[in-house]
Design a protein around this motif. Structure first.
Motif, PDB file in Angstrom:
ATOM      1  N   MET A   4       0.971  -1.180  -0.131  1.00  0.00           N
ATOM      2  CA  MET A   4       0.011  -0.202   0.044  1.00  0.00           C
ATOM      3  C   MET A   4       0.852   0.853  -0.213  1.00  0.00           C
ATOM      4  O   MET A   4       2.116   1.432   0.904  1.00  0.00           O
ATOM      5  CB  MET A   4      -1.000   0.442   1.324  1.00  0.00           C
ATOM      6  CG  MET A   4      -1.826   1.431   0.872  1.00  0.00           C
ATOM      7  SD  MET A   4      -3.194   1.562   2.700  1.00  0.00           S
ATOM      8  CE  MET A   4      -3.020  -0.349   3.382  1.00  0.00           C
ATOM      9  N   LYS A   8       0.944   9.091   5.190  1.00  0.00           N
ATOM     10  CA  LYS A   8       0.676   8.297   6.384  1.00  0.00           C
ATOM     11  C   LYS A   8      -0.594   9.326   7.508  1.00  0.00           C
ATOM     12  O   LYS A   8      -1.368   8.275   8.283  1.00  0.00           O
ATOM     13  CB  LYS A   8       1.357   8.252   7.345  1.00  0.00           C
ATOM     14  CG  LYS A   8       3.074   7.414   7.179  1.00  0.00           C
ATOM     15  CD  LYS A   8       3.271   7.676   8.841  1.00  0.00           C
ATOM     16  CE  LYS A   8       5.290   6.957   8.024  1.00  0.00           C
ATOM     17  NZ  LYS A   8       6.637   7.497   8.066  1.00  0.00           N
ATOM     18  N   CYS A  13      -6.305   6.550   3.876  1.00  0.00           N
ATOM     19  CA  CYS A  13      -5.311   5.426   3.979  1.00  0.00           C
ATOM     20  C   CYS A  13      -5.449   4.920   5.552  1.00  0.00           C
ATOM     21  O   CYS A  13      -5.444   3.814   5.829  1.00  0.00           O
ATOM     22  CB  CYS A  13      -3.649   6.069   4.032  1.00  0.00           C
ATOM     23  SG  CYS A  13      -2.774   6.100   2.087  1.00  0.00           S
ATOM     24  N   MET A  17      -5.666   0.304   6.395  1.00  0.00           N
ATOM     25  CA  MET A  17      -4.865  -0.018   7.387  1.00  0.00           C
ATOM     26  C   MET A  17      -5.375  -0.455   8.430  1.00  0.00           C
ATOM     27  O   MET A  17      -4.660  -1.557   8.772  1.00  0.00           O
ATOM     28  CB  MET A  17      -3.596   1.139   7.412  1.00  0.00           C
ATOM     29  CG  MET A  17      -2.633   1.104   7.030  1.00  0.00           C
ATOM     30  SD  MET A  17      -1.390   2.438   6.890  1.00  0.00           S
ATOM     31  CE  MET A  17      -1.469   3.803   7.219  1.00  0.00           C
ATOM     32  N   TYR A  27       0.128  -6.467   5.392  1.00  0.00           N
ATOM     33  CA  TYR A  27       0.607  -5.329   3.947  1.00  0.00           C
ATOM     34  C   TYR A  27       1.452  -4.683   4.144  1.00  0.00           C
ATOM     35  O   TYR A  27       1.924  -4.873   5.823  1.00  0.00           O
ATOM     36  CB  TYR A  27      -1.056  -4.805   3.502  1.00  0.00           C
ATOM     37  CG  TYR A  27      -1.345  -3.467   4.971  1.00  0.00           C
ATOM     38  CD1 TYR A  27      -0.663  -2.865   5.217  1.00  0.00           C
ATOM     39  CD2 TYR A  27      -2.057  -4.449   6.568  1.00  0.00           C
ATOM     40  CE1 TYR A  27      -1.450  -1.737   6.763  1.00  0.00           C
ATOM     41  CE2 TYR A  27      -1.606  -2.842   7.104  1.00  0.00           C
ATOM     42  CZ  TYR A  27      -1.658  -1.924   6.783  1.00  0.00           C
ATOM     43  OH  TYR A  27      -1.389  -1.282   8.600  1.00  0.00           O
ATOM     44  N   PHE A  29       3.477  -0.751   4.310  1.00  0.00           N
ATOM     45  CA  PHE A  29       2.659   0.320   4.202  1.00  0.00           C
ATOM     46  C   PHE A  29       4.354   1.129   3.380  1.00  0.00           C
ATOM     47  O   PHE A  29       4.766   1.038   4.334  1.00  0.00           O
ATOM     48  CB  PHE A  29       1.874   0.642   4.315  1.00  0.00           C
ATOM     49  CG  PHE A  29       1.367   2.724   4.709  1.00  0.00           C
ATOM     50  CD1 PHE A  29       0.345   2.922   3.420  1.00  0.00           C
ATOM     51  CD2 PHE A  29       2.566   3.962   5.232  1.00  0.00           C
ATOM     52  CE1 PHE A  29       0.057   4.311   3.733  1.00  0.00           C
ATOM     53  CE2 PHE A  29       1.929   4.945   5.195  1.00  0.00           C
ATOM     54  CZ  PHE A  29       0.737   4.766   4.076  1.00  0.00           C
ATOM     55  N   ASP A  31       5.251   5.433   2.845  1.00  0.00           N
ATOM     56  CA  ASP A  31       4.510   7.235   2.563  1.00  0.00           C
ATOM     57  C   ASP A  31       5.368   7.836   1.826  1.00  0.00           C
ATOM     58  O   ASP A  31       6.239   7.278   1.294  1.00  0.00           O
ATOM     59  CB  ASP A  31       5.451   7.681   3.726  1.00  0.00           C
ATOM     60  CG  ASP A  31       4.327   8.919   4.060  1.00  0.00           C
ATOM     61  OD1 ASP A  31       4.707   9.860   3.082  1.00  0.00           O
ATOM     62  OD2 ASP A  31       3.963   9.492   4.802  1.00  0.00           O
ATOM     63  N   PRO A  93      -5.584   5.171  -1.328  1.00  0.00           N
ATOM     64  CA  PRO A  93      -4.683   4.646  -0.977  1.00  0.00           C
ATOM     65  C   PRO A  93      -4.367   3.812  -2.678  1.00  0.00           C
ATOM     66  O   PRO A  93      -5.562   3.929  -2.819  1.00  0.00           O
ATOM     67  CB  PRO A  93      -3.860   3.577  -0.134  1.00  0.00           C
ATOM     68  CG  PRO A  93      -5.567   2.893   0.110  1.00  0.00           C
ATOM     69  CD  PRO A  93      -6.668   4.333  -0.526  1.00  0.00           C
TER      70      PRO A  93
END
Length: 115
Positions: A4, A8, A13, A17, A27, A29, A31, A93
């Motif tokens: 993803m 943040k 997003c 999450m 997943y 993540f 940024d 996202p």
């Protein structure tokens, strides 16, 4: 594992999450403002989504704040360069799925795709 990409502090997003955590889906993540994106990566996303128009958020503050000269007559290559220069233009996202497909946003359709 899902990958993803977003911000943040982006509420969508954070919601995505939270959903993935609740469903216990693995997943990673990233940024987009902190983790450098490559030209090939952004071009791949654009192609997977069916063109830059589906990848670039033209309703947000970042787009509206850009000089008209940068946003007029965009081609695929120019849009990719613009997204690299201004990563907050990328719809969030952005999710790379296990099967190689890419989605943006976190609609019911995307949640259904994730499971």
């Amino acid at each position: 594992m899902l990958k993803m990409f977003g911000l943040k502090k982006c509420s969508t997003c954070q919601k995505a999450m939270g959903y993935l955590d609740e469903k216990r889906k693995a997943y990673h993540f990233s940024d987009v403002k902190e983790d450098e994106l490559s030209k090939d990566q952004v071009a791949k996303w654009s192609k997977a989504l069916g063109g830059w128009e589906k990848m670039i958020n033209r309703a947000g503050y970042t787009w509206r704040g850009l000089p008209k000269a940068e946003t007029e007559n965009l081609t695929e290559a120019k849009a990719v360069t613009l997204a690299l220069k201004n990563p907050s233009l990328i719809r969030r996202p952005l999710i790379e799925h296990k099967d190689g497909s890419v989605t943006v946003g976190f609609s019911e359709k995307v949640r259904g795709f994730i499971g």
